[in-house]
Design a protein around this motif. Sequence first.
Motif, PDB file in Angstrom:
ATOM      1  N   VAL A 423     -14.168 -24.572  30.772  1.00 47.25           N
ATOM      2  CA  VAL A 423     -15.222 -23.592  30.602  1.00 47.25           C
ATOM      3  C   VAL A 423     -16.556 -24.250  30.924  1.00 47.25           C
ATOM      4  CG1 VAL A 423     -16.346 -22.029  28.985  1.00 47.25           C
ATOM      5  CG2 VAL A 423     -13.886 -22.420  28.844  1.00 47.25           C
ATOM      6  N   SER A 424     -17.330 -23.642  31.776  1.00 44.43           N
ATOM      7  CA  SER A 424     -18.629 -24.198  32.136  1.00 44.43           C
ATOM      8  C   SER A 424     -19.730 -23.451  31.408  1.00 44.43           C
ATOM      9  CB  SER A 424     -18.836 -24.105  33.648  1.00 44.43           C
ATOM     10  OG  SER A 424     -18.809 -22.749  34.058  1.00 44.43           O
ATOM     11  N   GLY A 425     -20.925 -24.000  31.457  1.00 47.50           N
ATOM     12  CA  GLY A 425     -22.068 -23.332  30.861  1.00 47.50           C
ATOM     13  C   GLY A 425     -22.547 -23.967  29.586  1.00 47.50           C
ATOM     14  N   GLY A 426     -21.839 -24.946  29.086  1.00 48.47           N
ATOM     15  CA  GLY A 426     -22.332 -25.704  27.960  1.00 48.47           C
ATOM     16  C   GLY A 426     -21.806 -25.258  26.621  1.00 48.47           C
ATOM     17  N   SER A 449     -20.582 -34.202  32.002  1.00 46.35           N
ATOM     18  CA  SER A 449     -21.971 -33.810  32.306  1.00 46.35           C
ATOM     19  C   SER A 449     -22.206 -32.320  32.090  1.00 46.35           C
ATOM     20  CB  SER A 449     -22.339 -34.210  33.745  1.00 46.35           C
ATOM     21  OG  SER A 449     -22.208 -35.594  33.922  1.00 46.35           O
ATOM     22  N   ASP A 450     -21.448 -31.736  31.188  1.00 46.55           N
ATOM     23  CA  ASP A 450     -21.568 -30.307  30.916  1.00 46.55           C
ATOM     24  C   ASP A 450     -21.589 -30.056  29.414  1.00 46.55           C
ATOM     25  OD1 ASP A 450     -21.679 -27.610  31.147  1.00 46.55           O
ATOM     26  OD2 ASP A 450     -19.658 -27.331  31.929  1.00 46.55           O
ATOM     27  N   TYR A 451     -20.535 -30.450  28.731  1.00 48.82           N
ATOM     28  CA  TYR A 451     -20.455 -30.245  27.289  1.00 48.82           C
ATOM     29  C   TYR A 451     -21.326 -31.275  26.554  1.00 48.82           C
ATOM     30  CZ  TYR A 451     -16.588 -26.911  26.790  1.00 48.82           C
ATOM     31  OH  TYR A 451     -15.801 -25.802  26.770  1.00 48.82           O
ATOM     32  N   ALA A 452     -21.944 -30.835  25.449  1.00 48.38           N
ATOM     33  CA  ALA A 452     -22.463 -31.777  24.469  1.00 48.38           C
ATOM     34  C   ALA A 452     -21.278 -32.317  23.666  1.00 48.38           C
ATOM     35  CB  ALA A 452     -23.463 -31.083  23.560  1.00 48.38           C
ATOM     36  N   CYS A 453     -21.477 -33.426  22.969  1.00 50.45           N
ATOM     37  CA  CYS A 453     -20.303 -34.092  22.392  1.00 50.45           C
ATOM     38  C   CYS A 453     -20.185 -33.985  20.873  1.00 50.45           C
ATOM     39  CB  CYS A 453     -20.275 -35.558  22.843  1.00 50.45           C
ATOM     40  SG  CYS A 453     -19.825 -35.725  24.604  1.00 50.45           S
ATOM     41  N   LEU A 454     -21.165 -34.392  20.111  1.00 56.09           N
ATOM     42  CA  LEU A 454     -21.002 -34.419  18.653  1.00 56.09           C
ATOM     43  C   LEU A 454     -22.274 -33.921  17.987  1.00 56.09           C
ATOM     44  CD1 LEU A 454     -19.518 -35.206  16.013  1.00 56.09           C
ATOM     45  CD2 LEU A 454     -20.429 -37.517  16.328  1.00 56.09           C
ATOM     46  N   GLN A 455     -22.121 -32.928  17.130  1.00 57.56           N
ATOM     47  CA  GLN A 455     -23.257 -32.386  16.389  1.00 57.56           C
ATOM     48  C   GLN A 455     -22.924 -32.324  14.907  1.00 57.56           C
ATOM     49  OE1 GLN A 455     -24.010 -28.086  16.346  1.00 57.56           O
ATOM     50  NE2 GLN A 455     -26.120 -28.498  16.933  1.00 57.56           N
ATOM     51  N   LEU A 456     -23.840 -32.798  14.078  1.00 56.23           N
ATOM     52  CA  LEU A 456     -23.740 -32.598  12.640  1.00 56.23           C
ATOM     53  C   LEU A 456     -24.571 -31.369  12.284  1.00 56.23           C
ATOM     54  CD1 LEU A 456     -23.962 -36.214  11.181  1.00 56.23           C
ATOM     55  CD2 LEU A 456     -21.929 -34.829  11.617  1.00 56.23           C
ATOM     56  N   PHE A 457     -23.895 -30.341  11.771  1.00 56.82           N
ATOM     57  CA  PHE A 457     -24.581 -29.102  11.429  1.00 56.82           C
ATOM     58  C   PHE A 457     -25.619 -29.347  10.344  1.00 56.82           C
ATOM     59  CE2 PHE A 457     -20.996 -26.111  12.870  1.00 56.82           C
ATOM     60  CZ  PHE A 457     -21.729 -25.687  13.960  1.00 56.82           C
ATOM     61  N   GLY A 481     -23.472 -33.652  27.734  1.00 61.77           N
ATOM     62  CA  GLY A 481     -24.658 -32.819  27.837  1.00 61.77           C
ATOM     63  C   GLY A 481     -25.011 -32.413  29.246  1.00 61.77           C
ATOM     64  N   ASN A 482     -25.801 -31.322  29.342  1.00 64.28           N
ATOM     65  CA  ASN A 482     -26.268 -30.850  30.638  1.00 64.28           C
ATOM     66  C   ASN A 482     -27.755 -30.577  30.598  1.00 64.28           C
ATOM     67  OD1 ASN A 482     -26.785 -27.824  30.110  1.00 64.28           O
ATOM     68  ND2 ASN A 482     -24.705 -28.110  29.319  1.00 64.28           N
ATOM     69  N   ALA A 483     -28.348 -30.502  31.761  1.00 65.80           N
ATOM     70  CA  ALA A 483     -29.793 -30.362  31.869  1.00 65.80           C
ATOM     71  C   ALA A 483     -30.258 -28.927  31.706  1.00 65.80           C
ATOM     72  CB  ALA A 483     -30.257 -30.915  33.216  1.00 65.80           C
ATOM     73  N   SER A 484     -29.353 -27.971  31.796  1.00 59.37           N
ATOM     74  CA  SER A 484     -29.760 -26.569  31.864  1.00 59.37           C
ATOM     75  C   SER A 484     -30.031 -25.941  30.507  1.00 59.37           C
ATOM     76  CB  SER A 484     -28.682 -25.759  32.598  1.00 59.37           C
ATOM     77  OG  SER A 484     -27.460 -25.800  31.870  1.00 59.37           O
ATOM     78  N   SER A 485     -29.652 -26.618  29.419  1.00 59.72           N
ATOM     79  CA  SER A 485     -29.788 -25.990  28.111  1.00 59.72           C
ATOM     80  C   SER A 485     -30.444 -26.942  27.123  1.00 59.72           C
ATOM     81  CB  SER A 485     -28.416 -25.581  27.573  1.00 59.72           C
ATOM     82  OG  SER A 485     -28.524 -25.162  26.232  1.00 59.72           O
ATOM     83  N   PRO A 486     -31.356 -26.421  26.298  1.00 58.76           N
ATOM     84  CA  PRO A 486     -31.930 -27.276  25.246  1.00 58.76           C
ATOM     85  C   PRO A 486     -30.983 -27.469  24.075  1.00 58.76           C
ATOM     86  CG  PRO A 486     -32.816 -25.064  25.073  1.00 58.76           C
ATOM     87  CD  PRO A 486     -31.969 -25.086  26.314  1.00 58.76           C
ATOM     88  N   TYR A 487     -29.840 -26.778  24.089  1.00 63.74           N
ATOM     89  CA  TYR A 487     -28.922 -26.829  22.953  1.00 63.74           C
ATOM     90  C   TYR A 487     -27.707 -27.721  23.198  1.00 63.74           C
ATOM     91  CZ  TYR A 487     -31.667 -22.735  21.667  1.00 63.74           C
ATOM     92  OH  TYR A 487     -32.692 -21.881  21.365  1.00 63.74           O
ATOM     93  N   TYR A 488     -27.268 -27.853  24.438  1.00 64.17           N
ATOM     94  CA  TYR A 488     -26.025 -28.569  24.740  1.00 64.17           C
ATOM     95  C   TYR A 488     -26.320 -29.736  25.679  1.00 64.17           C
ATOM     96  CZ  TYR A 488     -24.518 -24.002  23.109  1.00 64.17           C
ATOM     97  OH  TYR A 488     -24.362 -22.855  22.382  1.00 64.17           O
ATOM     98  N   ASN A 489     -27.171 -30.650  25.231  1.00 67.86           N
ATOM     99  CA  ASN A 489     -27.708 -31.661  26.140  1.00 67.86           C
ATOM    100  C   ASN A 489     -27.675 -33.078  25.552  1.00 67.86           C
ATOM    101  OD1 ASN A 489     -29.602 -31.342  24.167  1.00 67.86           O
ATOM    102  ND2 ASN A 489     -31.312 -30.871  25.527  1.00 67.86           N
ATOM    103  N   ILE A 515     -29.113 -39.481  22.178  1.00 66.79           N
ATOM    104  CA  ILE A 515     -29.245 -38.940  20.827  1.00 66.79           C
ATOM    105  C   ILE A 515     -30.456 -38.024  20.829  1.00 66.79           C
ATOM    106  CG2 ILE A 515     -29.662 -39.485  18.392  1.00 66.79           C
ATOM    107  CD1 ILE A 515     -28.399 -42.220  18.901  1.00 66.79           C
ATOM    108  N   ASN A 516     -30.324 -36.861  20.197  1.00 65.03           N
ATOM    109  CA  ASN A 516     -31.525 -36.065  20.013  1.00 65.03           C
ATOM    110  C   ASN A 516     -31.473 -35.304  18.699  1.00 65.03           C
ATOM    111  OD1 ASN A 516     -30.159 -33.582  20.375  1.00 65.03           O
ATOM    112  ND2 ASN A 516     -30.684 -33.463  22.549  1.00 65.03           N
TER     113      ASN A 516
END
Length: 842
Positions: A423-426, A449-457, A481-489, A515-516
């Motif tokens: 699935v693409s799009g992040g 270079s598409d999916y973000a990897c690990l997030q702590l809610f 992460g990808n460059a197109s989204s501020p959420y999955y990067n 890391i962000n």
Amino acid sequence: MRERLILVVKRASKKITTLAAVTVMAFSGLAAAGPMFSGSALAASVCTNTVGSSPTTFVQHIANDPDSAVPGGNWALDTFTRTIQVWEDTGHECALATDSGTFDTTSAPNKISPQNGVPLPQNITGTMNGSTFGEITGGTFDQLGTSLNTSIDCSGADTATCASGLTGYWVQALFGNSASYDYGNNWGWTYTATNDSTWVNSASGNIGDIYPVYNATSGIGYSDIQSAVTAATTSNNIEVVAGTYNENLVINKALDLEGPNSGTAAINGGDGFAITLESPNVTINGFTIKANSDGEGIYNIDASTPGHDISGTVITNNIFSGSSRAIALESNATGTVKVNDNQFDSYDKDLAVADNSFGNFQVMGNTFNEPGSNDTSVQIGPDGTGIISSFEFENNDVTGNVNIGADVNGATISGNTFNYGSVSGGSVEFQAALHNSSVVSNNHFYGNSDYACLQLFGSQYGLPHPSDGVTVSGNDFHDCGNASSPYYNYGFQLSQDVSNVTFSGNTIDNAYDGINTRFFSGSAWTIGSGISISGNQITNSRHLAVNNTVSGTLNAAQNWFGSASNPTSLVSSNVTVIPWCAQAACSSYLSDQNLSLTPSGGTATSSSTGSTTVNGSGTVGTVTATIPASTTITSSNSSWDGVIAAPAAANYTVPGSNTTSLAISVGSDDGSSLSFNQPVELVLAGQAGKSVGFVKNGVFTAITQVCGGTPTIGDLNALDPVGACYIANDGSGNLIVWTDHFTTFATYTPIPASGSSSSSGTTKSSASSGTGVVQGESTTNGQTSSTNTEVPATASLAQPKIAAKEAAGGGLRWYWIVLIAIFVLGLAVATIYRYAEGTDKA
């Protein structure tokens, strides 16, 4: 003479002999056979008297018999050995034929069970045994001594023999063509399948039945799974043979449902639920579980229904395929639920768990393959109201997204591989709200270079409890992460209001942001407390290694950013990266800025992980000061602010006839001196071969002791008041100083004086301020010792004058006179010694 008994013990070699397995079939004769005859009764006087007669035994080997001991049945093929015993009983000819071998249900469909007409599963193998006995009539056994030991293949050249009747074949071969055999006395026939389910066991003959579903606890067979479940009692074990079962099961009692393996027994629920669980302590093991686009695999009744607790549920070793949810659990469990070693394929959601409360939840060893348009493989507690007291998510292979919004306590997320899927799009490979000493360790993340990897809610989406008390260590992140989204990067992201998170020992390579912090539109937030990011390798980031998009300062010091260069250009504002790792192992750290510690009463302690190296700056060139981990630093000022100033150029000239090469100041920013409880290393690049010393309280002291390797603090204490030693050349052109204090250090080269003197040394003074030290050597009684003489910087240090004639040669004649005097004195001493020695011998 005392005799001695000597025991000689020899160790024998141990030889292990492996014997081939031998199967022996023994028939114990009529005495044993008689009581076993439980079939149709013959006349009391027939075939029971064995007195005076000895049975004669014959053997046949038969392959591919289509009758399976049921004449005309043709439901299975048998390969067996038939052993025949023949004897006479008061004029009657009697026989016992015992068969033992294997069977294989035929591959032709719709073959009927011998008893009730139920179609049998195809190609099931197992073992069979049983016997027939009776009287042979119409012939006479007059061929004593005749041997009948034959092999017959009913699918080959012996087809005609088999068609005429195998029993008739041996009867007529022994008693003549007109003889016949009474088949009415069958007994003890048993058929056992390869899954150890006994299908037929009839003591009164081969009149039992073969079923595809078998209750191993009660010994009763069934034609479908639901019938077996309905008839079962608590804790029964139900075994299912291979085949396709178009059923919608409802399991409302604790039991084990066992398939032969996950690839051969299929439960197809169509558009409904293949299996509905309404009881705790249910095990489902070894099936293929299917459903259509509107159906689901295993469904657990809603938690709102009273009394439904699924504690003890075990779902293992299954294959799930279809288009809707594979496993949907909607009840609470006060105990443990296990979903282990399954394969999920083509479901919109592989594992969907409502906002339930679980005592312990294990999800281990599964393969989650999510190729569909919905990228969520695992979703647990999307609304954040469920509580999981203990969670083990280990050794899974995940394609797609794992989204855990429930409050998860004491989690172990370890040994998993997360992949980006198709699935693409992040999206995010793993995101969870973790708490109370949860650990995320030794996982592999591949984002392509598409999916973000690990997030702590955090508290986004209205989750009531942001992640807190989490250690993330030993993981590797690739291409996240990808460059197109501020959420999955990102490789790793901290979300709103998370706190007490340790991120260490991880590798992040080629992420968009390594890391962000979570940018969340319309909800400003500040970095939480207890966030530690250190000891990681964050390299080749496509945007920034560390990107802080919110308020507050994110401390990312002591990480490796791909080189020993200052990494400040690789991070955003409000990120601290100093000191940073000097190499990928992060065993030492670099800083070209002051190092700030937290003092108490003029004392502070350095980092407990690795040594810290403070770089020189400005005109100093490359000068580093390395402070070992857990070093106690004490200032001469009890109000010291805890700042260790990086090496900086000092305006200082070594006193005396010297050429100053380098002067640096390192230590306190308020001018007070610092001392250490461990040796601290100064590396002065390019200063090999120079002399070196330090200034303390206005006094210059030369460092004259050579270090014998890396010194201990005891070695340096023995050199007090100097407290330092040096290595002239480390092999790379650098001068090394080991010291127990920081102050001003300088390297220099003495200016040679003209002529020579009776004392050798170097004069180091004539500076306008401070004091100097005159280094030299003195000789007393043949022993030479070093001397350091401190002198005021303004003192006159004129060299001793040497007469012109002495300089021209008079001095040389003086040395000859001294040498001759020493020689004469030596002769005199030797003579006295020899005289004394001779007197002693007399």
